[in-house]
Design an enzyme around this catalytic site. Structure first.
Site, short mmCIF file in Angstrom:
data_model
loop_
_atom_site.label_atom_id
_atom_site.label_comp_id
_atom_site.label_asym_id
_atom_site.label_seq_id
_atom_site.Cartn_x
_atom_site.Cartn_y
_atom_site.Cartn_z
N GLU A 145 45.43 33.57 45.64
CA GLU A 145 44.27 33.71 46.51
C GLU A 145 44.65 34.16 47.92
OE1 GLU A 145 40.38 31.17 47.67
OE2 GLU A 145 41.00 30.99 45.57
N ASP A 255 48.07 28.85 39.85
CA ASP A 255 46.80 28.13 39.72
C ASP A 255 46.22 28.50 38.36
OD1 ASP A 255 44.34 26.96 39.85
OD2 ASP A 255 43.62 28.11 41.57
#
Length: 355
Positions: A145, A255
């Site tokens: 991200e 993640d």
């Protein structure tokens, strides 16, 4: 983006380097140079004074040119046959360290979702991440991200790392390799055909001395309603682990947005969950924990927590590394804010080289 933190991410790189800065600024750059390069303040003074106190130019010069007052020259990055590190363990009160061609016997990996899509305190949070990466002396970093602004900010302030990105639009992953310990060989980006969120698998091939590494970094599909897509993506990732050569040590992490039942249905036999391997410490279990991490507010009494972020190891034959420690980073709030560096805790794993 309208948040001034985001817009100004690059502003403090626009320092006036045309004149010698004041003494406090000089000392700060000396300390930062020493922390980034793992050397001492005497060597930092040498490089900085010779480059008008430009920190980035000085650090790059250290990594790319010959080190002064050393019995052996520093090899340039392109020389893949010799891994060179600067050993400052004997520098206190004596010579300015020494150059060694011995590969490290230990290395550290961090994986961390930096929550770049949240504009709140983004600049301060990103600065905190940089500080943590420097303090922890990570050799390999999996980031998820990232957005273009935070990526550029990190890349400019972490010249000791080689950056490999999985994309360059919207938000994406990046793998960082410390230049003095980990050598980049190649990489491939595997897009997920079923993604609705631009997700992929970033596979980087590298080596530390004789240890060949296959580094798999990903950010799988988010939210409960995309469980089927996430499991298919996970199958691809574990499939890449399974198909890796037996001569290669594979580390897969990121993640995963994973629920235990999804992993159980997908994991391959040779993939070792390093939280479990390193002792299943309960305080390190939850990497997305809204009971402890207040970056995301959830009304009501129920505060979800889960183990979204994970790291897996598939050993080479014979085994080349041993995982020694599994911990969390980013668990303290950023100074001057009520925010943690991210809504995720980062994972750090210490490895010992055994070949």
């Amino acid at each position: 983006m309208s948040n001034p933190d985001v817009i100004s991410l690059d502003n403090d790189s626009q320092e006036d380097e045309s004149n010698i800065p004041d003494a406090k600024t000089c000392q700060d750059r000396v300390e930062r140079f020493a922390a980034i390069t793992g050397t001492d303040e005497a060597l930092a003074q040498f490089f900085l004074q010779d480059r008008n106190w430009n920190l980035e130019a000085s650090v790059n010069a250290f990594f790319e040119s010959q080190a002064p007052d050393s019995p052996k020259p520093v090899k340039k990055r392109e020389d893949k046959d010799v891994l060179v590190t600067y050993d400052s363990s004997h520098s206190s009160g004596g010579p300015q360290g020494s150059i060694t061609t011995e590969p490290p016997k230990n290395f550290r990996l961090i994986t961390w979702n930096l929550d770049g899509l949240d504009e709140k305190n983004l600049k301060k949070r990103t600065k905190a991440v940089i500080k943590i990466l420097e303090i922890e002396k990570a050799d390999i970093v999996f980031l998820q991200e990232l957005i273009p602004a935070t990526y550029s900010y990190l890349e400019a302030r972490l010249p000791q790392f080689h950056f490999i990105v999985g994309n360059d639009e919207q938000y994406f992953t990046a793998t960082l390799l410390r230049r003095t310990t980990v050598y980049y060989d190649d990489h491939t980006v595997y897009p997920f055909d079923n993604t609705r969120m631009g997700r992929n698998l970033l596979a980087v091939q590298a080596h530390i001395g004789k240890v060949k590494l296959n580094l798999l970094n990903t950010h799988l599909e988010s939210s409960p309603e995309f469980s089927e897509q996430r499991r298919e993506q996970m199958k691809i990732c574990f499939g890449k682990m399974k198909s890796a050569s037996s001569e290669v040590t594979t580390l897969f992490g990121g993640d995963l947005n994973a629920r235990d039942k999804e992993v159980t249905a997908t994991i391959i036999p040779d993939a070792h969950d390093l939280w479990e391997t390193c002792g299943r410490r309960p305080e390190c279990r939850w990497t997305w924990d809204t009971q402890r991490n207040t970056n995301k507010e959830y009304p009501g009494r129920y505060k979800p927590k889960t183990r979204f972020d994970r790291v897996y190891l598939k050993q080479a034959t014979p085994a080349a590394v041993t995982p020694k420690h599994f911990g969390l980073v980013g668990i303290q709030k950023v100074a001057g804010t009520q925010s943690f560096p991210s809504d995720h805790w980062g994972i750090i794993v210490h490895f010992q080289v055994v070949i």
